[in-house]
Design an enzyme around this catalytic site. Sequence first.
Site, PDB file in Angstrom:
ATOM      1  N   LYS A 107       0.836  -1.193   0.000  1.00  0.00           N
ATOM      2  CA  LYS A 107       0.000   0.000   0.000  1.00  0.00           C
ATOM      3  C   LYS A 107       0.878   1.252   0.000  1.00  0.00           C
ATOM      4  CE  LYS A 107      -4.261  -1.550   0.089  1.00  0.00           C
ATOM      5  NZ  LYS A 107      -5.283  -1.155  -0.893  1.00  0.00           N
ATOM      6  N   ASP A 138      -0.191  -0.327  -4.585  1.00  0.00           N
ATOM      7  CA  ASP A 138      -1.602   0.030  -4.695  1.00  0.00           C
ATOM      8  C   ASP A 138      -1.809   1.404  -4.067  1.00  0.00           C
ATOM      9  OD1 ASP A 138      -4.336   0.203  -4.817  1.00  0.00           O
ATOM     10  OD2 ASP A 138      -4.740  -1.485  -3.489  1.00  0.00           O
ATOM     11  N   GLU A 164      -1.352  -0.494  -8.993  1.00  0.00           N
ATOM     12  CA  GLU A 164      -2.805  -0.674  -8.957  1.00  0.00           C
ATOM     13  C   GLU A 164      -3.509   0.654  -8.677  1.00  0.00           C
ATOM     14  OE1 GLU A 164      -5.921  -3.104  -6.109  1.00  0.00           O
ATOM     15  OE2 GLU A 164      -4.041  -4.086  -6.683  1.00  0.00           O
ATOM     16  N   ASP A 192      -8.523  -1.130 -10.559  1.00  0.00           N
ATOM     17  CA  ASP A 192      -9.295  -1.788  -9.501  1.00  0.00           C
ATOM     18  C   ASP A 192     -10.610  -1.053  -9.293  1.00  0.00           C
ATOM     19  OD1 ASP A 192     -10.350  -2.997  -7.271  1.00  0.00           O
ATOM     20  OD2 ASP A 192      -8.800  -2.338  -5.889  1.00  0.00           O
ATOM     21  N   LYS A 216     -12.886  -8.247  -7.868  1.00  0.00           N
ATOM     22  CA  LYS A 216     -13.256  -8.710  -6.536  1.00  0.00           C
ATOM     23  C   LYS A 216     -14.692  -9.201  -6.592  1.00  0.00           C
ATOM     24  CE  LYS A 216     -10.054  -5.448  -4.430  1.00  0.00           C
ATOM     25  NZ  LYS A 216      -9.849  -4.297  -3.544  1.00  0.00           N
TER      26      LYS A 216
END
Length: 331
Positions: A107, A138, A164, A192, A216
């Site tokens: 992250k 991300d 991401e 995403d 997801k």
Amino acid sequence: MIPALTDLLAAAQVVALPMRVRFRGVTEREVVLLRGPRGWAEWAPFPEYGDADAARWLLAAIELGWGELPSPVRSDVGVNATVPAIPASEVAALLSRYDVRRTAKVKVAEAGHGLDEDVARVGEVRRVLGPQARIRVDANGAWSVDDAVRALGALAPWGLEYAEQPCATVEELAALRVRLARNGIDVPIAADESIRRAEDPVRVAREGAADLIVVKVAPLGGVARALEIVAECGLPVVVSSALDTSVGLAAGVRLAAALPQLDHDCGLGTATLLAADVVEEPLVPQGGSISTHRADAAREAVDPGRVAAYGTGAEREQWWRDRLARAHALL
């Protein structure tokens, strides 16, 4: 078939699970467990999401507990380690929880953290995992195009598999890909939020805004719908979780196992971030992967004692029940 609201409410059990570290701003993950005729399911849209988003998550839970899942084409799914926005000094201890550390998602761009901290964190992941490991970052759409060019230029020397959702919009992602190419920064872009929270999830592929997509199960409305989106986009895919319990992770494993092609490790190891789960043996990677057999078993292994121990108070339970009723009305 959509179950009646009375059936869903009768099956609903609300739990609040503590996190090991803050992740996505969350220190406690609230989840509604639903027991259907085909096993346990999970409904857990983040509290800030609106009712339309929550309704899609509910469709995914109904598919898991009341519907049928596609047959798998592989028995095991490779899984990445996940590194939250923690200080570089804590990276080694967190990664030690994974028995195989072939791929790590890190992250970055979290509020209150500077680029120097992101560079240090990613650099420490590279040091711990070694030169052969794959590292992806991300940003959850936090950067402008200019910020993303600057940040990815600073992070690229560590060797990134991809970035991401570095920017929030499809237009920004498309512009960023051009800017990176012109600046000689070789970092592929993954979409995403531009997939899971979009009215038109195929737009990123149509407009050349991404090199691969992250899907997801819950935000897209279930395994079947996610497979349709993957087919329509025609891009390489990574299956990820939405900070699920082992029950929700099982659905992600079944999606990844059903994909015709899967070339990347998936973000399905997030049970490691939970300090408690609803099953005795959490669905964490073993040997760098999770099997469909273990995923299916997890959906049958919800522990009533754990559910009782981590139940919420009456006020939060009623909040979730009211939300469930609103989401069900939109189906």
